[in-house]
Enzyme design. Structure first.
Site, mmCIF file in Angstrom:
data_model
loop_
_atom_site.group_PDB
_atom_site.id
_atom_site.type_symbol
_atom_site.label_atom_id
_atom_site.label_comp_id
_atom_site.label_asym_id
_atom_site.label_seq_id
_atom_site.Cartn_x
_atom_site.Cartn_y
_atom_site.Cartn_z
ATOM 1 N N ARG A 3 56.940 28.319 40.230
ATOM 2 C CA ARG A 3 56.095 28.092 41.402
ATOM 3 C C ARG A 3 55.809 29.438 42.046
ATOM 4 N NH1 ARG A 3 57.749 24.679 46.885
ATOM 5 N NH2 ARG A 3 55.826 25.126 48.050
ATOM 6 N N ALA A 184 55.057 36.360 46.856
ATOM 7 C CA ALA A 184 54.246 36.312 45.642
ATOM 8 C C ALA A 184 54.770 37.282 44.587
ATOM 9 C CB ALA A 184 52.796 36.652 45.982
ATOM 10 N N ASN A 185 54.518 36.935 43.336
ATOM 11 C CA ASN A 185 54.855 37.783 42.191
ATOM 12 C C ASN A 185 56.358 38.037 42.055
ATOM 13 O OD1 ASN A 185 52.047 38.141 41.565
ATOM 14 N ND2 ASN A 185 51.954 39.628 43.249
ATOM 15 N N ARG A 186 57.145 37.147 42.611
ATOM 16 C CA ARG A 186 58.603 37.257 42.558
ATOM 17 C C ARG A 186 59.135 38.505 43.263
ATOM 18 N NH1 ARG A 186 58.140 32.543 41.832
ATOM 19 N NH2 ARG A 186 59.058 31.329 40.151
ATOM 20 N N LEU A 187 58.323 39.113 44.109
ATOM 21 C CA LEU A 187 58.775 40.258 44.899
ATOM 22 C C LEU A 187 59.255 39.748 46.253
ATOM 23 C CD1 LEU A 187 56.101 42.963 43.995
ATOM 24 C CD2 LEU A 187 58.424 42.693 43.108
#
Length: 213
Positions: A3, A184-187
């Site tokens: 997700r 977002a972007n796993r950051l």
């Protein structure tokens, strides 16, 4: 199964001056939404040999001294805390893409504090604390129900129910408190308060560090 988080992050200059104040902010926001039982937390302990175990417990109070929960002192978590007081608490506020992770040590609360909380519990929960030998092997559900019935007969509804001698609270004194916000972007944003002073020094006894996600 992945997700993509699209939530606003959290920056260092947006944090409260101390972890307990920041926790109060996030807890209030979690409680204001439709999140089921925002005070539910995963308590992880380890025995003397370092073997871990986890379970969900309800937070019943928090302040600058720590985070409080109650349990049977004969339960697995209580026995493990007696052997190894280092614990971790995890608040999984998934709908908000937030988590709070606390590490620290657990100590029993004062019996008076336990008594005050116990009297605030519903009658059925009070009787349940007497009836259940938490974490012990039960022969059957019928045995549990029979134990409850015996305790209900011993302490009829409408009369004061004493605190079981084997039941009470723990307070987790935090060593670190991490606030995790999905991005977002796993950051993700991971901001962790680390205790630098002693208990009772207030907000000045902490530093904040950013962790890589």
């Amino acid at each position: 199964m992945r997700r993509h988080y699209e939530f606003e992050g959290i920056a260092e200059d947006e944090l409260a001056s101390g972890p307990h104040r920041q926790f109060a902010r996030w807890f209030a926001e979690a409680a204001a939404g439709e999140l089921h039982e925002p005070n539910a937390m995963v308590v992880s302990t380890a025995d003397a040999a370092g073997r871990p175990s986890s379970r969900t417990v309800l937070l019943k109070g928090y302040d600058e001294r720590g985070f409080v929960f109650f349990t049977n002192y004969g339960s697995r978590k209580a026995r493990e805390i007696a052997a190894n007081p280092h614990v971790s608490l995890l608040f999984p506020w998934y709908p908000l893409a937030r988590q709070v992770v606390v590490t620290g040590t657990a100590d029993r609360v004062d019996p008076l504090e336990t008594a005050v909380y116990f009297r605030s519990r519903p009658y059925g929960s009070q009787i349940g604390a007497w009836a259940s030998e938490q974490s012990a092997v039960a022969a059957s559900r019928a045995d549990l129900d029979a134990a409850y019935a015996r305790m209900a007969a011993r302490f009829p509804e409408g009369e004061p129910v004493p605190v079981p001698p084997h039941w009470g609270g723990f307070r987790v004194t935090a060593r670190t408190v991490e606030f995790w916000q999905g991005r977002a972007n796993r950051l993700h944003d991971r901001l962790r308060y680390v205790r630098t002073g002693g208990v009772g020094e207030g907000d000045s006894g902490w530093r904040v560090e950013r962790l890589c996600p």
